[in-house]
Design a protein around this motif. Structure first.
Motif, PDB file in Angstrom:
ATOM      1  N   ALA A 127       4.071 -35.223  21.548  1.00  0.00           N
ATOM      2  CA  ALA A 127       3.561 -34.184  20.647  1.00  0.00           C
ATOM      3  C   ALA A 127       3.484 -34.710  19.226  1.00  0.00           C
ATOM      4  N   THR A 128       2.585 -34.112  18.458  1.00  0.00           N
ATOM      5  CA  THR A 128       2.455 -34.400  17.033  1.00  0.00           C
ATOM      6  C   THR A 128       2.610 -33.090  16.271  1.00  0.00           C
ATOM      7  N   VAL A 129       3.496 -33.086  15.286  1.00  0.00           N
ATOM      8  CA  VAL A 129       3.716 -31.902  14.454  1.00  0.00           C
ATOM      9  C   VAL A 129       3.154 -32.198  13.071  1.00  0.00           C
ATOM     10  N   VAL A 130       2.113 -31.451  12.676  1.00  0.00           N
ATOM     11  CA  VAL A 130       1.453 -31.662  11.394  1.00  0.00           C
ATOM     12  C   VAL A 130       1.817 -30.516  10.448  1.00  0.00           C
ATOM     13  N   SER A 131       2.475 -30.847   9.352  1.00  0.00           N
ATOM     14  CA  SER A 131       2.823 -29.841   8.347  1.00  0.00           C
ATOM     15  C   SER A 131       1.686 -29.690   7.353  1.00  0.00           C
ATOM     16  N   ILE A 132       1.362 -28.438   7.032  1.00  0.00           N
ATOM     17  CA  ILE A 132       0.353 -28.140   6.022  1.00  0.00           C
ATOM     18  C   ILE A 132       1.076 -27.596   4.793  1.00  0.00           C
ATOM     19  N   PRO A 133       1.008 -28.300   3.644  1.00  0.00           N
ATOM     20  CA  PRO A 133       1.700 -27.804   2.446  1.00  0.00           C
ATOM     21  C   PRO A 133       1.231 -26.407   2.066  1.00  0.00           C
ATOM     22  N   ARG A 134       2.154 -25.539   1.747  1.00  0.00           N
ATOM     23  CA  ARG A 134       1.790 -24.150   1.417  1.00  0.00           C
ATOM     24  C   ARG A 134       0.973 -24.079   0.134  1.00  0.00           C
ATOM     25  N   ASP A 135       1.115 -25.089  -0.754  1.00  0.00           N
ATOM     26  CA  ASP A 135       0.413 -25.088  -2.034  1.00  0.00           C
ATOM     27  C   ASP A 135      -0.978 -25.719  -1.955  1.00  0.00           C
ATOM     28  N   THR A 136      -1.468 -26.002  -0.743  1.00  0.00           N
ATOM     29  CA  THR A 136      -2.804 -26.579  -0.582  1.00  0.00           C
ATOM     30  C   THR A 136      -3.860 -25.536  -0.931  1.00  0.00           C
ATOM     31  N   LEU A 137      -4.814 -25.919  -1.763  1.00  0.00           N
ATOM     32  CA  LEU A 137      -5.928 -25.035  -2.094  1.00  0.00           C
ATOM     33  C   LEU A 137      -7.001 -25.159  -1.020  1.00  0.00           C
ATOM     34  N   VAL A 138      -7.391 -24.013  -0.460  1.00  0.00           N
ATOM     35  CA  VAL A 138      -8.362 -23.996   0.632  1.00  0.00           C
ATOM     36  C   VAL A 138      -9.359 -22.866   0.395  1.00  0.00           C
ATOM     37  N   THR A 139     -10.414 -22.880   1.187  1.00  0.00           N
ATOM     38  CA  THR A 139     -11.303 -21.723   1.243  1.00  0.00           C
ATOM     39  C   THR A 139     -10.776 -20.801   2.333  1.00  0.00           C
ATOM     40  N   ARG A 140     -10.280 -19.650   1.910  1.00  0.00           N
ATOM     41  CA  ARG A 140      -9.733 -18.697   2.888  1.00  0.00           C
ATOM     42  C   ARG A 140     -10.869 -17.841   3.423  1.00  0.00           C
ATOM     43  N   PRO A 141     -11.121 -17.868   4.723  1.00  0.00           N
ATOM     44  CA  PRO A 141     -12.266 -17.123   5.276  1.00  0.00           C
ATOM     45  C   PRO A 141     -12.023 -15.619   5.247  1.00  0.00           C
ATOM     46  N   SER A 142     -13.075 -14.873   5.496  1.00  0.00           N
ATOM     47  CA  SER A 142     -12.940 -13.428   5.644  1.00  0.00           C
ATOM     48  C   SER A 142     -12.159 -13.142   6.917  1.00  0.00           C
ATOM     49  N   CYS A 143     -11.162 -12.280   6.815  1.00  0.00           N
ATOM     50  CA  CYS A 143     -10.273 -12.006   7.948  1.00  0.00           C
ATOM     51  C   CYS A 143     -10.242 -10.516   8.263  1.00  0.00           C
ATOM     52  N   PRO A 144     -10.183 -10.151   9.550  1.00  0.00           N
ATOM     53  CA  PRO A 144     -10.020  -8.740   9.906  1.00  0.00           C
ATOM     54  C   PRO A 144      -8.625  -8.252   9.551  1.00  0.00           C
ATOM     55  N   LEU A 145      -8.538  -7.000   9.140  1.00  0.00           N
ATOM     56  CA  LEU A 145      -7.255  -6.410   8.764  1.00  0.00           C
ATOM     57  C   LEU A 145      -6.793  -5.432   9.847  1.00  0.00           C
ATOM     58  N   PRO A 146      -5.484  -5.333  10.071  1.00  0.00           N
ATOM     59  CA  PRO A 146      -4.972  -4.391  11.086  1.00  0.00           C
ATOM     60  C   PRO A 146      -5.391  -2.946  10.821  1.00  0.00           C
ATOM     61  N   SER A 147      -5.544  -2.610   9.542  1.00  0.00           N
ATOM     62  CA  SER A 147      -5.891  -1.236   9.177  1.00  0.00           C
ATOM     63  C   SER A 147      -7.391  -0.973   9.245  1.00  0.00           C
ATOM     64  N   GLY A 148      -8.180  -2.016   9.575  1.00  0.00           N
ATOM     65  CA  GLY A 148      -9.631  -1.904   9.583  1.00  0.00           C
ATOM     66  C   GLY A 148     -10.237  -2.618   8.396  1.00  0.00           C
ATOM     67  N   GLY A 149     -11.496  -2.969   8.501  1.00  0.00           N
ATOM     68  CA  GLY A 149     -12.145  -3.696   7.415  1.00  0.00           C
ATOM     69  C   GLY A 149     -11.786  -5.167   7.457  1.00  0.00           C
ATOM     70  N   THR A 150     -12.219  -5.893   6.427  1.00  0.00           N
ATOM     71  CA  THR A 150     -11.974  -7.328   6.367  1.00  0.00           C
ATOM     72  C   THR A 150     -11.627  -7.733   4.938  1.00  0.00           C
ATOM     73  N   THR A 151     -11.008  -8.889   4.814  1.00  0.00           N
ATOM     74  CA  THR A 151     -10.748  -9.459   3.491  1.00  0.00           C
ATOM     75  C   THR A 151     -12.002 -10.199   3.035  1.00  0.00           C
ATOM     76  N   SER A 152     -12.079 -10.466   1.760  1.00  0.00           N
ATOM     77  CA  SER A 152     -13.192 -11.247   1.214  1.00  0.00           C
ATOM     78  C   SER A 152     -12.888 -12.732   1.334  1.00  0.00           C
ATOM     79  N   VAL A 153     -13.936 -13.539   1.393  1.00  0.00           N
ATOM     80  CA  VAL A 153     -13.761 -14.986   1.340  1.00  0.00           C
ATOM     81  C   VAL A 153     -13.169 -15.338  -0.023  1.00  0.00           C
ATOM     82  N   ALA A 154     -12.176 -16.234  -0.026  1.00  0.00           N
ATOM     83  CA  ALA A 154     -11.521 -16.627  -1.285  1.00  0.00           C
ATOM     84  C   ALA A 154     -11.589 -18.139  -1.421  1.00  0.00           C
ATOM     85  N   TYR A 155     -12.190 -18.610  -2.511  1.00  0.00           N
ATOM     86  CA  TYR A 155     -12.326 -20.042  -2.746  1.00  0.00           C
ATOM     87  C   TYR A 155     -11.184 -20.533  -3.627  1.00  0.00           C
TER      88      TYR A 155
END
Length: 349
Positions: A127-155
């Protein structure tokens, strides 16, 4: 004594022996019923400990393609043996006095301070375990929310914001967007529960390469070998201010050290010969995790564990996603290309 009296005494002895046998039989039956009921309750309790999220239904088909399915299992190899990718998040809830005593901060709510993509090779012996630093800047995609609706894309958003904004579903979608690797399963581990697990296993052995002096995690260790209890192991997982440059990158090295130590402790502990210890470990594990619906039962978790019986700590490789300092912020990082994509591509083969 007359023959009649002798016969009467014999009848009394037979009745007494019969009554004794009935009592012994009833006692044994009661013990068996109690044991069965206890085992049944234990299974029910452990099964109901596990919390789950239906990742697949929430994300639908807009995801990376799954790995090719392996050939059907045979009678000689009844357990699944295909490659597997599991997103493991360490959720650090820092509210409440009990958690603060374990080295938590003062902020409210939960956040994913640890993110690891666990890639298990086909055959499930490495197995290979790859850690992703929490402080990495990424493009966060639009995500569905449990309450309905979606989040906006965040760059240019911090990687660990996905969990804070959209929970496990958004964390999985963000990882799949960044890596191009489909996550077959999701496991969230509560850090306080992690401490319970370490204690149930009798602690872990680690060797630190430098002194650690971190008032925020309440951990103070000299360089060298140490046997850590749950509270100390959790502090080590949280430590970053007392090592290196105080960034999240130094903490990742310690967390990977802990992963290997925990695997070695589990493989070196014969839990099957100690039912009480086995139950403590199972209770600590099931009470501290949230999974996808493909792993949300004791039977499914046990099946996964059995399929990994050939995987030893010596065949687990730990790496960090290649990163460089972000041009926009010296306290943040971005993926180093093409190295990062080369790494993710190796997990898709």
């Amino acid at each position: 004594m007359t023959r009649h009296e002798e016969h009467g005494d014999a009848d009394i002895r037979v009745r007494r022996r019969s009554r004794t046998l009935r009592i012994a039989g009833l006692t044994l039956a009661a013990a068996l019923v109690l044991a069965t009921a206890t085992a049944g309750y234990a299974y029910w309790h452990l099964n109901h400990n596990i919390k789950s999220v239906d990742i697949n239904s929430a994300l639908g088909d807009d995801r990376p393609a799954p790995a090719p399915a392996p050939s059907a299992s045979s009678a000689a190899a009844p357990l699944p043996s295909g490659a597997l990718n599991i997103l493991v998040l360490g959720s650090d809830s820092r509210s409440g006095e009990a958690d603060k005593e374990l080295g938590g901060g003062d902020s409210e709510g939960a956040r994913s301070d640890t993110a690891m993509v666990v890639h298990i090779d086909a055959g499930r012996t490495a197995a290979t375990v790859v850690s992703i630093p929490r402080d990495t800047l990424v493009t966060r995609p639009s995500c569905p929310l449990p309450s309905g609706g979606t989040t906006s894309v965040a760059y240019g958003s911090m990687f660990n914001s996905a969990f804070s904004v959209g929970g496990p579903v958004c964390a999985v979608k963000t990882v799949e967007s960044v890596t191009g690797v489909r996550m077959d399963h999701f496991v969230e581990i509560d850090f306080a529960g992690f401490a319970r697990l370490v204690d149930a296993l009798g602690g872990v052995d680690v060797t630190t390469s430098q002194d650690i002096d971190d008032d925020k995690s309440h951990l103070h260790l000299k360089a060298g070998p140490h046997h850590l209890d749950g509270k100390q192991a959790l502090a080590l997982a949280r430590t970053r201010h007392g090592i290196g440059d105080g960034s999240d990158l130094g903490r990742i090295g310690l967390q990977q050290l802990l992963v290997k130590a925990l695997l070695e402790q589990i493989s070196g502990t014969d839990l099957l010969t100690d039912p009480a210890r086995l139950y403590q470990v199972a209770d600590a594990v099931t009470a501290s995790i949230t999974t996808d619906t493909g792993l949300d039962s004791l039977a499914e978790l046990t099946g996964l564990g059995k399929s990994l019986k050939g995987l030893s700590a010596d065949h687990v490789k730990t790496v960090m996603m290649p990163v460089v300092q972000a041009p926009s912020d010296p306290n943040r990082v971005i993926a180093k290309e093409p190295d990062a994509q080369d790494l993710w591509e190796s997990l898709r083969r």
